[in-house]
Write a protein that holds these residues in place. Sequence first.
Motif, mmCIF file in Angstrom:
data_model
loop_
_atom_site.group_PDB
_atom_site.id
_atom_site.type_symbol
_atom_site.label_atom_id
_atom_site.label_comp_id
_atom_site.label_asym_id
_atom_site.label_seq_id
_atom_site.Cartn_x
_atom_site.Cartn_y
_atom_site.Cartn_z
ATOM 1 N N LYS A 53 -5.374 -7.311 19.111
ATOM 2 C CA LYS A 53 -5.286 -5.852 18.927
ATOM 3 C C LYS A 53 -4.431 -5.187 20.006
ATOM 4 O O LYS A 53 -3.758 -4.209 19.737
ATOM 5 C CB LYS A 53 -6.681 -5.209 19.012
ATOM 6 C CG LYS A 53 -7.726 -5.797 18.069
ATOM 7 C CD LYS A 53 -7.863 -5.047 16.772
ATOM 8 C CE LYS A 53 -8.983 -5.587 15.917
ATOM 9 N NZ LYS A 53 -8.924 -5.160 14.537
ATOM 10 N N ASN A 64 -19.019 -5.348 11.930
ATOM 11 C CA ASN A 64 -18.123 -5.643 10.820
ATOM 12 C C ASN A 64 -16.830 -6.275 11.337
ATOM 13 O O ASN A 64 -16.234 -5.765 12.278
ATOM 14 C CB ASN A 64 -17.799 -4.295 10.142
ATOM 15 C CG ASN A 64 -16.667 -4.388 9.154
ATOM 16 O OD1 ASN A 64 -16.660 -5.271 8.307
ATOM 17 N ND2 ASN A 64 -15.705 -3.476 9.249
ATOM 18 N N TYR A 109 -16.315 2.715 14.529
ATOM 19 C CA TYR A 109 -16.512 3.076 15.942
ATOM 20 C C TYR A 109 -15.881 4.419 16.288
ATOM 21 O O TYR A 109 -16.317 5.108 17.189
ATOM 22 C CB TYR A 109 -15.959 1.962 16.856
ATOM 23 C CG TYR A 109 -14.473 1.713 16.694
ATOM 24 C CD1 TYR A 109 -13.549 2.357 17.511
ATOM 25 C CD2 TYR A 109 -13.980 0.849 15.718
ATOM 26 C CE1 TYR A 109 -12.185 2.134 17.361
ATOM 27 C CE2 TYR A 109 -12.631 0.625 15.558
ATOM 28 C CZ TYR A 109 -11.737 1.277 16.373
ATOM 29 O OH TYR A 109 -10.382 1.069 16.215
ATOM 30 N N GLN A 112 0.861 -1.182 0.000
ATOM 31 C CA GLN A 112 0.000 0.000 0.000
ATOM 32 C C GLN A 112 0.901 1.236 0.000
ATOM 33 O O GLN A 112 2.125 1.116 -0.022
ATOM 34 C CB GLN A 112 -0.912 -0.010 1.227
ATOM 35 C CG GLN A 112 -0.179 0.157 2.557
ATOM 36 C CD GLN A 112 -1.147 0.268 3.740
ATOM 37 O OE1 GLN A 112 -1.295 -0.674 4.494
ATOM 38 N NE2 GLN A 112 -1.771 1.417 3.920
HETATM 39 C C1 UD1 Z 1 -10.998 -2.781 11.903
HETATM 40 C C2 UD1 Z 1 -12.185 -2.299 11.090
HETATM 41 C C3 UD1 Z 1 -13.426 -2.276 11.997
HETATM 42 C C4 UD1 Z 1 -13.682 -3.688 12.455
HETATM 43 C C5 UD1 Z 1 -12.463 -4.250 13.179
HETATM 44 C C6 UD1 Z 1 -12.630 -5.732 13.428
HETATM 45 C C7 UD1 Z 1 -11.343 -0.916 9.301
HETATM 46 C C8 UD1 Z 1 -11.087 0.455 8.824
HETATM 47 N N1 UD1 Z 1 -11.878 -1.008 10.527
HETATM 48 O O1 UD1 Z 1 -10.803 -1.843 12.957
HETATM 49 O O2 UD1 Z 1 -14.570 -1.786 11.301
HETATM 50 O O3 UD1 Z 1 -14.815 -3.744 13.296
HETATM 51 O O4 UD1 Z 1 -11.262 -4.092 12.382
HETATM 52 O O5 UD1 Z 1 -11.515 -6.254 14.048
HETATM 53 O O6 UD1 Z 1 -11.126 -1.888 8.595
HETATM 54 N N2 UD1 Z 1 -4.080 -2.124 8.074
HETATM 55 C C9 UD1 Z 1 -3.319 -2.023 6.951
HETATM 56 N N3 UD1 Z 1 -2.949 -0.788 6.534
HETATM 57 C C10 UD1 Z 1 -3.305 0.351 7.188
HETATM 58 C C11 UD1 Z 1 -4.100 0.237 8.339
HETATM 59 C C12 UD1 Z 1 -4.480 -1.023 8.748
HETATM 60 O O7 UD1 Z 1 -2.979 -3.028 6.332
HETATM 61 O O8 UD1 Z 1 -2.920 1.438 6.725
HETATM 62 C C13 UD1 Z 1 -4.495 -3.460 8.506
HETATM 63 C C14 UD1 Z 1 -3.851 -3.866 9.823
HETATM 64 O O9 UD1 Z 1 -2.668 -4.629 9.617
HETATM 65 C C15 UD1 Z 1 -4.930 -4.728 10.454
HETATM 66 C C16 UD1 Z 1 -6.211 -4.227 9.843
HETATM 67 O O10 UD1 Z 1 -5.892 -3.470 8.703
HETATM 68 O O11 UD1 Z 1 -4.812 -6.073 10.088
HETATM 69 C C17 UD1 Z 1 -7.116 -3.464 10.799
HETATM 70 O O12 UD1 Z 1 -6.515 -2.276 11.134
HETATM 71 P P1 UD1 Z 1 -6.818 -1.538 12.493
HETATM 72 O O13 UD1 Z 1 -6.462 -0.126 12.295
HETATM 73 O O14 UD1 Z 1 -6.203 -2.281 13.618
HETATM 74 O O15 UD1 Z 1 -8.396 -1.704 12.549
HETATM 75 P P2 UD1 Z 1 -9.419 -1.626 13.757
HETATM 76 O O16 UD1 Z 1 -9.398 -0.248 14.290
HETATM 77 O O17 UD1 Z 1 -9.228 -2.729 14.697
#
Ligand code: UD1
Length: 463
Positions: free
Chosen positions: A387, A307, A284, A176
């Motif tokens: 997390k 989700n 959220y 990305q």
């Molecule tokens: C995410 C979801 C949320 C869901 C929850 C379930 C999104 C935006 N939000 O929240 O709706 O209920 O998971 O567990 O998807 N990541 C990348 N690149 C980035 C940012 C994140 O690859 O730039 C990946 C991370 O490695 C991770 C995932 O996306 O595997 C989720 O990212 P994170 O920011 O931790 O999401 P949550 O806030 O937990």
Amino acid sequence: MNNKKEFQKLENLNQQHLLTFWDKLNEIEQKKLLNQIQNLDIEVFKLQQLLVKNPNSAPEIFEPFEEFKNSGNQELYSFGKEIIAGGKVGCLLIAGGQGSRLRFEGPKGMFPTSLIKRKSLFQIFSEKVVAASKQSNRSLPLAIMTSPLNDVETKTFFQNESFFGLNKDQISFFSQKMLPLLDPNGNLFLDSLFHIAEGPDGNGNALKYFVDSGIWETWYKKGIRYLLYVLVDNPLTDPFDAELVGYHIKSGSEITVKTIKRDNESEKLGLLVKHGEQVLVKEYTEMFPEEQVARRTDGSLKHQVANMSVFCFNMNFVHRVGNLNEVEIPLHKAFKTATFLNSKGEISHPTKPNAWKFEHFIFDLLPFASSVKALLSPRSECYAPLKNFEGQHSIKQVQEAIQARDRTIYTQITKLPPPEHPFELAFDFYYPTIDLMEKYKNKPLPETPYMEPELFYKPPPSQ
Ligand code: UD1
């Protein structure tokens, strides 16, 4: 060095302060800074500035989303299995994030997770794909999205571990991109003498980068028509979820969202809601707090469906949204703590939020689909995200959830109660072949802490 164009670009954008230390930089450092200036997307930067200047949007009220299908349908599962075995499905694993919330230096996917073998999240997902491939008698494709923060480390990890048993032609990587951070006044800032502060741009452009990388085209030519999208942080996820695929195809939707029920009002989950006829996910971090905790007259939560960020997409849909202009996909801002270079040119690590970070969210693609469906599954089967360092969604909770799942699978395979002692199952038991089912029916599995079947498989043919 000819740098007139880049200097002019900064002047036009009123960002010349980035050159404060220019004369102190050596040629390589100057080149690095110039490169970032060249790559700065003016249209996106202006959008970021607008977002900073605009106050947060007014609170919104939504209708609850209730039209989900409950999982547990054997026919859909079997149909999905056939489609997977027919070579029509690929999996995209989203792994651009770092393990910072886990106090882990490095890609989150490298976090040692399983109970006995301490398999990393990457190993868990890879071995599931290997096992699903054996079950389907076909080498199933896996693409992994990294980020500039962890691309090299992730690929090296896979190489050093011989791709955890995946064939080399079965796995692909793409990265990305990053977006600049902005200070509270909407300006770019440095976080070293020659680097503009930036952060990963979220998971919402994943399909765009997947298309841009050329993997979409390669897969499409091989006959792949459905894409399963999964997050690396949830080791209970099935990267080749047959029932999800089966339901997706039978319901004729362009996106099918795998969902779970909320079990309390404070868990950090995106929620499925209705806005007129549209199905949306509201994150959220952005949902109006009163709406997030709202209850019905019977005391139950108004919004019950959450989700997990697991989706099944049509590949044609992926291509369509992959070609959208970046500014057509909403951008979200969050005020975060970020390293910066102070006016004396020293690196400063603040303890309070000081900068705006920007991300795209994958579920903002929902409104682009002609039809969206949802499959609701029991949490114990599919959701135990890693997390936090402690408390909710910590490694302890994740290992407990994996253990509970292993115990259920043990009984499904052997028809016997599981042993009392802690154990870990090899993923062959999660994706049993007919041979394996025959061999272990009414027979206890090996009495070892790590249980794996005796070797009686042929490896799947390379496609
Ligand atoms: C995410 C979801 C949320 C869901 C929850 C379930 C999104 C935006 N939000 O929240 O709706 O209920 O998971 O567990 O998807 N990541 C990348 N690149 C980035 C940012 C994140 O690859 O730039 C990946 C991370 O490695 C991770 C995932 O996306 O595997 C989720 O990212 P994170 O920011 O931790 O999401 P949550 O806030 O937990």
